[in-house]
Design a protein around this motif. Structure first.
Motif, short mmCIF file in Angstrom:
data_model
loop_
_atom_site.label_atom_id
_atom_site.label_comp_id
_atom_site.label_asym_id
_atom_site.label_seq_id
_atom_site.Cartn_x
_atom_site.Cartn_y
_atom_site.Cartn_z
N HIS A 117 0.86 -1.18 0.11
CA HIS A 117 -0.06 -0.10 0.01
C HIS A 117 0.68 1.26 0.05
O HIS A 117 2.02 1.22 0.47
N ARG B 273 -6.53 4.48 -0.98
CA ARG B 273 -7.50 3.49 -0.77
C ARG B 273 -7.32 2.67 0.34
O ARG B 273 -6.34 2.53 1.08
N GLU C 127 -9.82 -4.45 -2.90
CA GLU C 127 -10.18 -4.19 -4.44
C GLU C 127 -10.70 -5.33 -5.04
O GLU C 127 -10.69 -5.48 -6.12
N ASP C 128 -11.10 -6.50 -4.30
CA ASP C 128 -11.60 -7.51 -4.72
C ASP C 128 -13.14 -7.41 -4.82
O ASP C 128 -13.92 -7.38 -3.84
#
Length: 503
Positions: free
Chosen positions: A226, A402, A420-421
């Motif tokens: 990240h 994010r 993000e899935d």
């Protein structure tokens, strides 16, 4: 709940899983295991902030970080907000501290009737470089990082010397307390600095382990990091200074320090029993935060990974069920109402509205109508970090970046970020809604940066702070108390305690 005395012991940087009672097959903690066997083990206890000063301010006030606004190591508890100690003192209880507090300064307003051997922010400042977050300033070289890696192995440090004195002083206080009449139950707050780095432990505790059995840290898969984690890794680049051999020695030293901490706890438990106080005293053990110890290639704290934010929480004594585990998520803020109830006092109207819930009520089965939260607004990141637990989910929110999402039931090592899935979009949305039901992360982040900008300006700006000598503030203060005979002996309390040799 019957009113009883409380012996409240807090360690510094003790990760939950590095204890025998939490299932570690290597780390030897017989006295912590004894507390667990005679009481309740909270399996999901978390710090409200993975850094010393902020976590201790939350512990004192019973408030989350966004509520009390003691955001960083510089913004220490300053007596302006009421603590659980203030409440008990107002009701006529004796509330004594021995050891590290991590507040702004010493004084009668801290919520203790007496402070022995206290540690507070050096010069009422603390670690000022951590304020330089917007824009983020990267120190070259990072002195703290280099010192961390250069201090690994066997021996005594100012930390271990200090902790021995803290333990002796607390034991002496217990012996004297047993000889005095008390109108109301007392609370003794014993705060150890171990197993906090430097990762140097006394020989007898180093010898409890060997290099082969300490193993290696979980590194995790080679996945994209990240962007905020990239900032943290660049700022706290500890891992750059470790090879496999040094990392193994560091783990061995940390395990030894956990056993050293347990030994000091054992001194307190033994003294409590020999003084005839065990049947009238409850014992609480916890830590302010954890230690990454090389997991995911990270060291110390400051992260929202489990090894940084997961803490031990043990409780035993009168009216506490024996050998029970409690899986309800709890936080350090829950100790505020717990300590007041333990002394037999009711909460006032303001305290009833705090998010903390007495551990006595949780043991009895109450499920708090709140989420467990952790926040970070200190050095190494340009924006704040918010962590929320929601059932199996750990949700991490970074304003302007994010988020992250981990499932603790299927991924206990936190190797797979599901944010993000698309298959987990609903869980992600539920977690964000839960976080926003507690706070507005953008507003809290802006407020923290605003407060810190004002402190930076007061101190002369970025250049002035970068030119300040940076050092471990707590080591300096501990050296002062250990080496100064007058400060080392608080009135007539400090006497030699009976030696307890670790098995």
């Amino acid at each position: 709940m019957n009113a009883k005395n409380t012996l409240f012991i807090i360690a510094d940087e003790h990760t939950r899983r590095y204890s025998g009672c939490y299932g570690d097959p290597v780390v030897k903690t017989p006295f912590l295991d004894k507390i667990a066997a005679e009481g309740v083990t909270f399996t999901k206890a978390y710090t409200p902030s993975p850094t010393c000063v902020a976590a201790r301010a939350c512990l004192a006030t019973g408030e989350w970080l966004h509520q009390n606004e003691y955001f960083s190591s510089v913004e220490a508890y300053d007596m302006t907000r009421p603590s659980w100690g203030h409440h008990l003192i107002d009701k006529g209880h004796e509330v004594v501290s021995v050891g590290k507090l991590g507040y702004l300064r010493a004084g009668p307003g801290n919520g203790f009737t007496r402070e022995f051997l206290p540690i507070h922010n050096l010069n009422e400042l603390g670690w000022v470089r951590g304020l330089l977050r917007n824009p983020l300033s990267f120190p070259e070289p990072n002195v703290e990082v280099v010192e961390f890696a250069n201090h690994v192995g066997v021996g005594e440090t100012d930390y271990t010397k200090y902790d021995r004195v803290v333990s002796e002083t607390a034991c002496a206080w217990l012996r004297q307390a047993a000889q005095r009449e008390h109108d109301k139950p007392w609370t003794l707050f014993v705060s150890l600095t171990s197993p906090h780095y430097p990762l140097i432990c006394p020989q007898e505790f180093w010898d409890l382990y060997d290099d082969d059995e300490v193993g290696t840290a979980h590194r995790g898969p080679d996945i994209e990091i990240h962007p905020l984690m990239q900032e943290l890794r660049k700022f706290y680049n500890y891992d750059d200074h470790f090879d496999a051999d040094l990392a193994r020695k560091a783990r061995r030293a940390y395990f030894g320090l956990c056993s050293f901490t347990d030994y000091l706890v054992g001194n307190l438990l033994t003294t409590l029993e020999l003084a005839g106080l065990k049947d009238d005293t409850r014992v609480i053990y916890t830590s302010d935060h954890g230690e990454m110890l090389g997991s995911h290639g990270l060291w110390t704290k400051f992260q929202m990974y489990e090894d940084s934010v997961a803490i031990p929480m043990l409780m035993s004594g009168p009216d506490i069920p024996q050998g029970v585990t409690c899986d309800t998520p709890v936080s350090l803020i829950d100790l505020y109402p717990t300590l007041i109830e333990a002394a037999g006092e009711p909460l006032n109207e303001r305290e009833e509205n705090l998010d903390g819930v007495s551990l006595f009520r949780i043991i009895e089965g109450e499920k708090p109508e709140r989420f467990v939260l952790s926040e970070y607004h200190d050095g190494g990141v340009s924006t704040g970090i918010f962590m929320l637990l929601n059932g199996p989910w750990k949700y991490i929110y970074y304003p302007g970046f994010r988020p992250q999402l981990f499932n603790h039931e299927t991924d206990p090592n936190e190797d797979v970020d599901l944010a993000e899935d698309p298959n987990f979009a609903n869980a992600l949305a539920e977690c964000e809604n839960a976080l926003r039901s507690m706070l507005d992360p953008e507003k809290v982040n802006a407020r923290a940066l605003e407060k810190q900008a004002a402190i930076i300006e007061k101190l002369g700006g970025y250049d002035a702070i970068n030119n300040m000598e940076q050092s471990d503030i707590f080591i300096e203060v501990e050296a002062l108390y250990v080496n100064n005979a007058e400060l080392r002996t608080p009135c007539d309390l400090l006497v030699a305690s009976e030696a307890i040799v670790p098995e």
